[in-house]
Motif scaffolding. Structure first.
Motif, PDB file in Angstrom:
ATOM      1  N   GLY A 153       0.709  -1.115  -0.087  1.00  0.00           N
ATOM      2  CA  GLY A 153      -0.183  -0.107   0.060  1.00  0.00           C
ATOM      3  C   GLY A 153       1.008   1.101   0.074  1.00  0.00           C
ATOM      4  O   GLY A 153       2.019   1.162   0.831  1.00  0.00           O
ATOM      5  N   LEU A 154       0.578   2.001  -0.805  1.00  0.00           N
ATOM      6  CA  LEU A 154       1.351   3.406  -0.849  1.00  0.00           C
ATOM      7  C   LEU A 154       0.312   4.516  -0.724  1.00  0.00           C
ATOM      8  O   LEU A 154      -0.643   4.749  -1.536  1.00  0.00           O
ATOM      9  CB  LEU A 154       1.866   3.574  -2.431  1.00  0.00           C
ATOM     10  N   CYS A 155       0.401   5.216   0.371  1.00  0.00           N
ATOM     11  CA  CYS A 155      -0.483   6.186   0.914  1.00  0.00           C
ATOM     12  C   CYS A 155      -0.051   7.521   1.025  1.00  0.00           C
ATOM     13  O   CYS A 155       1.094   7.928   1.658  1.00  0.00           O
ATOM     14  CB  CYS A 155      -1.014   5.577   2.231  1.00  0.00           C
ATOM     15  N   GLY A 156      -1.002   8.659   0.588  1.00  0.00           N
ATOM     16  CA  GLY A 156      -0.500   9.895   0.793  1.00  0.00           C
ATOM     17  C   GLY A 156      -0.672  10.755  -0.613  1.00  0.00           C
ATOM     18  O   GLY A 156      -1.411  10.738  -1.369  1.00  0.00           O
ATOM     19  N   ASP A 157       0.884  11.459  -0.633  1.00  0.00           N
ATOM     20  CA  ASP A 157       0.891  12.004  -2.010  1.00  0.00           C
ATOM     21  C   ASP A 157       1.779  11.439  -2.960  1.00  0.00           C
ATOM     22  O   ASP A 157       2.835  11.584  -3.116  1.00  0.00           O
ATOM     23  CB  ASP A 157       1.716  13.540  -1.687  1.00  0.00           C
ATOM     24  N   LEU A 158       0.956  10.512  -3.972  1.00  0.00           N
ATOM     25  CA  LEU A 158       1.384  10.022  -5.022  1.00  0.00           C
ATOM     26  C   LEU A 158       1.699  10.706  -6.089  1.00  0.00           C
ATOM     27  O   LEU A 158       2.639  10.315  -6.713  1.00  0.00           O
ATOM     28  CB  LEU A 158       0.441   8.722  -5.083  1.00  0.00           C
ATOM     29  N   LYS A 159       1.394  11.734  -6.066  1.00  0.00           N
ATOM     30  CA  LYS A 159       1.589  12.820  -7.450  1.00  0.00           C
ATOM     31  C   LYS A 159       2.851  13.216  -7.368  1.00  0.00           C
ATOM     32  O   LYS A 159       3.932  13.201  -8.303  1.00  0.00           O
ATOM     33  CB  LYS A 159       0.437  13.865  -7.284  1.00  0.00           C
ATOM     34  N   GLU A 212      -8.800   2.683   5.574  1.00  0.00           N
ATOM     35  CA  GLU A 212      -9.306   2.025   6.201  1.00  0.00           C
ATOM     36  C   GLU A 212      -9.722   0.656   5.524  1.00  0.00           C
ATOM     37  O   GLU A 212      -9.502  -0.593   5.943  1.00  0.00           O
ATOM     38  CB  GLU A 212     -10.604   2.396   6.920  1.00  0.00           C
ATOM     39  N   ASP A 213     -10.249   0.851   4.133  1.00  0.00           N
ATOM     40  CA  ASP A 213     -10.546  -0.205   3.509  1.00  0.00           C
ATOM     41  C   ASP A 213      -9.449  -1.131   2.867  1.00  0.00           C
ATOM     42  O   ASP A 213      -9.383  -2.457   2.824  1.00  0.00           O
ATOM     43  CB  ASP A 213     -11.235   0.080   2.164  1.00  0.00           C
ATOM     44  N   ALA A 214      -8.583  -0.316   2.777  1.00  0.00           N
ATOM     45  CA  ALA A 214      -7.253  -1.144   1.880  1.00  0.00           C
ATOM     46  C   ALA A 214      -6.193  -1.782   3.102  1.00  0.00           C
ATOM     47  O   ALA A 214      -5.774  -2.790   2.822  1.00  0.00           O
ATOM     48  CB  ALA A 214      -6.432  -0.122   1.461  1.00  0.00           C
ATOM     49  N   THR A 243      -5.206  14.355   4.969  1.00  0.00           N
ATOM     50  CA  THR A 243      -6.314  13.435   4.499  1.00  0.00           C
ATOM     51  C   THR A 243      -6.194  12.171   5.351  1.00  0.00           C
ATOM     52  O   THR A 243      -7.145  11.378   5.601  1.00  0.00           O
ATOM     53  CB  THR A 243      -6.088  13.053   3.125  1.00  0.00           C
ATOM     54  N   TYR A 244      -4.779  11.701   5.466  1.00  0.00           N
ATOM     55  CA  TYR A 244      -4.563  10.365   6.339  1.00  0.00           C
ATOM     56  C   TYR A 244      -3.692  10.515   7.400  1.00  0.00           C
ATOM     57  O   TYR A 244      -2.867  11.141   7.347  1.00  0.00           O
ATOM     58  CB  TYR A 244      -3.710   9.486   5.435  1.00  0.00           C
ATOM     59  N   LYS A 249      -6.055   2.706  15.963  1.00  0.00           N
ATOM     60  CA  LYS A 249      -7.157   2.432  15.820  1.00  0.00           C
ATOM     61  C   LYS A 249      -7.232   1.787  14.282  1.00  0.00           C
ATOM     62  O   LYS A 249      -7.983   0.669  14.090  1.00  0.00           O
ATOM     63  CB  LYS A 249      -8.246   3.530  15.914  1.00  0.00           C
ATOM     64  N   LYS A 250      -6.842   2.501  13.566  1.00  0.00           N
ATOM     65  CA  LYS A 250      -6.696   2.327  12.124  1.00  0.00           C
ATOM     66  C   LYS A 250      -5.836   0.729  11.963  1.00  0.00           C
ATOM     67  O   LYS A 250      -6.182  -0.010  11.056  1.00  0.00           O
ATOM     68  CB  LYS A 250      -6.288   3.241  11.160  1.00  0.00           C
ATOM     69  N   LEU A 251      -4.845   0.538  12.936  1.00  0.00           N
ATOM     70  CA  LEU A 251      -4.120  -0.583  12.553  1.00  0.00           C
ATOM     71  C   LEU A 251      -4.757  -1.947  13.308  1.00  0.00           C
ATOM     72  O   LEU A 251      -4.058  -3.038  13.197  1.00  0.00           O
ATOM     73  CB  LEU A 251      -2.600  -0.266  13.249  1.00  0.00           C
ATOM     74  N   GLU A 252      -5.811  -1.774  13.961  1.00  0.00           N
ATOM     75  CA  GLU A 252      -6.511  -2.889  14.477  1.00  0.00           C
ATOM     76  C   GLU A 252      -6.801  -3.990  13.500  1.00  0.00           C
ATOM     77  O   GLU A 252      -6.834  -5.043  13.804  1.00  0.00           O
ATOM     78  CB  GLU A 252      -7.664  -2.394  15.315  1.00  0.00           C
ATOM     79  N   LYS A 253      -7.054  -3.562  11.997  1.00  0.00           N
ATOM     80  CA  LYS A 253      -7.604  -4.465  11.270  1.00  0.00           C
ATOM     81  C   LYS A 253      -6.302  -4.998  10.351  1.00  0.00           C
ATOM     82  O   LYS A 253      -6.429  -5.441   9.392  1.00  0.00           O
ATOM     83  CB  LYS A 253      -8.724  -3.723  10.335  1.00  0.00           C
ATOM     84  N   ALA A 254      -5.041  -4.408  10.532  1.00  0.00           N
ATOM     85  CA  ALA A 254      -4.109  -4.880   9.626  1.00  0.00           C
ATOM     86  C   ALA A 254      -3.352  -6.011  10.080  1.00  0.00           C
ATOM     87  O   ALA A 254      -3.816  -6.665  11.338  1.00  0.00           O
ATOM     88  CB  ALA A 254      -2.939  -3.517  10.118  1.00  0.00           C
ATOM     89  N   LYS A 255      -2.861  -6.723   9.183  1.00  0.00           N
ATOM     90  CA  LYS A 255      -1.949  -8.029   9.459  1.00  0.00           C
ATOM     91  C   LYS A 255      -0.864  -7.818  10.584  1.00  0.00           C
ATOM     92  O   LYS A 255      -0.473  -7.020  10.934  1.00  0.00           O
ATOM     93  CB  LYS A 255      -1.191  -8.331   8.401  1.00  0.00           C
ATOM     94  N   SER A 256      -0.847  -8.829  11.182  1.00  0.00           N
ATOM     95  CA  SER A 256       0.038  -8.827  12.614  1.00  0.00           C
ATOM     96  C   SER A 256       1.600  -8.744  12.171  1.00  0.00           C
ATOM     97  O   SER A 256       2.561  -8.347  12.886  1.00  0.00           O
ATOM     98  CB  SER A 256       0.006 -10.119  13.288  1.00  0.00           C
ATOM     99  N   ASP A 257       1.859  -8.771  10.971  1.00  0.00           N
ATOM    100  CA  ASP A 257       3.183  -8.820  10.369  1.00  0.00           C
ATOM    101  C   ASP A 257       3.506  -7.745   9.249  1.00  0.00           C
ATOM    102  O   ASP A 257       4.253  -7.725   8.460  1.00  0.00           O
ATOM    103  CB  ASP A 257       3.636 -10.261   9.604  1.00  0.00           C
TER     104      ASP A 257
END
Ligand code: NCD
Length: 304
Positions: A153-159, A212-214, A243-244, A249-257
């Motif tokens: 996942g690449l997040c933020g200012d991709l431009k 969150e979805d990603a 924006t991000y 809290k957001k990391l609760e749904k992330a993989k443990s690794d």
């Protein structure tokens, strides 16, 4: 004589080699402490930097070499109107290798055409940042032990984020790599990267607005700062800058690794509470930057 302007100038085999050398330096730094005795690195930074410039300097000192340079364009003759071509021609007489950062895309490439010593692109405008990518690759290798089979996942200012552009190029050469490109509409990845890199190499990717979805499917989350200095107006920056914000809290749904990377500097996009999460790798990543730059300097100077 070889420069490094774009990460794709290094084959994957050469990247493996650099990573092996960096790991050997980490294991036994003493072995390397005189390798560049009598050699000089010049750091020509026409744009602000903390990590990149200091890690280059720390790298050269760690190899027993010398360092000279400047840290801003207004303290150099650029302020008097000197061209990059003239500057590097002159500095070629004072140094054996040059690391250059410049706000204009392509300036290090121009420099490499006029310099008499190797040029390393230490970031050119909103374009590329190959040594940050080497840093990222060493971090991924140490954290994950592989470059294949990763959802990134690449997040933020991709431009405007040059680190993002370079890491996409580098990772597009491995098998079964999938990108999730997370950004607001205004900061989406440039079309040329989609066409020339992602589509051309048949790389799977999705674009989304929602971190969150990603998050649940990611092996690596690469957070980036909104690049204020590349905006045409401050209002747009203020509207987009928060924006991000990655938090516990957001990391609760992330993989443990999951491995959380960030080239730094961080502004607001990662809450400080995340620093103590074992998945946070960004400070180790910054340290890795010194070791991989040591390996790169050795390679470009042809030191055994
Ligand atoms: C990055 C850069 O300069 O592009 N910083 C760095 O070199 N570690 C990222 C950034 O400034 O946001």
């Amino acid at each position: 004589m070889r420069s490094l302007i774009d990460i794709l100038e290094l084959s994957t085999a050469e990247i493996d080699e650099l990573i092996d050398v960096a790991k050997d330096i980490i294991a036994d730094p003493k072995k390397y402490s005189e390798k560049c005795h009598g050699k000089t690195l010049a750091t020509l930074f026409f744009e602000p930097s903390t990590r990149t410039r200091l890690s280059f300097e720390a790298a050269m000192y760690g190899l027993g070499g010398n360092v000279l340079g400047f840290a801003s364009s207004d303290s150099s003759s650029a302020a008097k109107g000197e061209s990059v071509a003239d500057t590097v021609r002159v500095v070629s007489g004072y140094a054996d290798i040059i690391a250059m950062r410049h706000p204009k895309e392509g300036a290090p490439l121009v420099a490499s055409m006029h310099a008499l010593v190797p040029i390393i692109n230490a970031g050119d405008g909103g374009h590329n940042h190959p040594t940050q990518t080497l840093t990222d690759l060493l971090t991924i290798s140490r954290e994950k032990g592989r470059f294949n089979d990763l959802t990134i996942g690449l997040c933020g200012d991709l431009k405007f984020g040059r680190t993002v552009h370079s890491i996409i190029g580098a990772m597009s050469r491995y098998d079964n790599v999938k990108f999730v490109l997370i950004s607001p509409e205004e900061l989406k990845i440039p079309g040329y990267i989609k066409q020339d890199v992602l589509d051309k190499n048949n790389i799977e990717y999705v674009e989304t607005r929602s971190l969150e979805d990603a998050i649940p499917e990611l092996d690596i989350l690469y957070m980036t700062r909104v690049q204020r200095e590349r905006f045409f107006n401050e209002d747009d920056y203020i509207r987009l800058k928060d924006t991000y914000i990655l938090n516990a809290k957001k990391l609760e749904k992330a993989k443990s690794d999951l491995s959380i990377l960030h080239p730094l500097p961080r502004v607001n996009e990662i809450a400080v509470e995340v620093d103590s999460d074992p998945r946070a790798c960004y400070f180790e990543q910054a340290l890795n930057g010194k070791f991989i730059r040591m390996a790169l300097i050795l390679k470009l100077l042809g030191v055994e």
